[in-house]
Design a protein around this motif. Sequence first.
Motif: not given
Length: 177
Positions: A16-17, A20-21, A32, A35, A70, A72-73, A161, A165
């Motif tokens: 997921c990260l 997302l990132l 970001p 993480h 985490l 930014d979540i 998460v 994402a």
Amino acid sequence: MNEAYIRRWREDVGACLGRLLPGFEVRFGYPPDRHTIGDPAGEEELASLAGLRLPGDLLEWYGQVREVSLPDIGNRYFIHEPGLVAHRQVTMVRGSFTADVVVFASDGGGTLFAVGAVTGSPVYRLPAGEIVAGIYRSDDPRFGVVAENLTGFLDRLRDAVEVFATMGAAGSLKRCR
């Protein structure tokens, strides 16, 4: 909880990260933060937990993952490293629920997450409240069970998460009952 579950959790959240990132700054307008899904806790860190009343599933977790950050979540989510757990300030909750607990996680808004001291115990959401002599007291309606056990909490965190994402807004870790 076992090693296979933890490995899968790490893979799922990491994937997921990974989605997302890379485009985070374009999508949200700011870069970001860092993480982290940590490596296993070291022997000294695990030894610092000896003598504390900890559920076995939390010890199993720390044997595979030292900490999770985490930032930014949602409102930020953190699973604390063993050193923070060993120096905990809350050892019991009283109010809507009464239990011996271990605070192991938090969010960026001051909410703590505590698991009962016995394997398989619920995970409690502890909004800001009174802490006296290690006892957390609150009549806040947000004080409650967020998951039936540690695995349930980790599943909800993984889902938050995933939602972030995909949708750009995290699912909540609020009360489930």
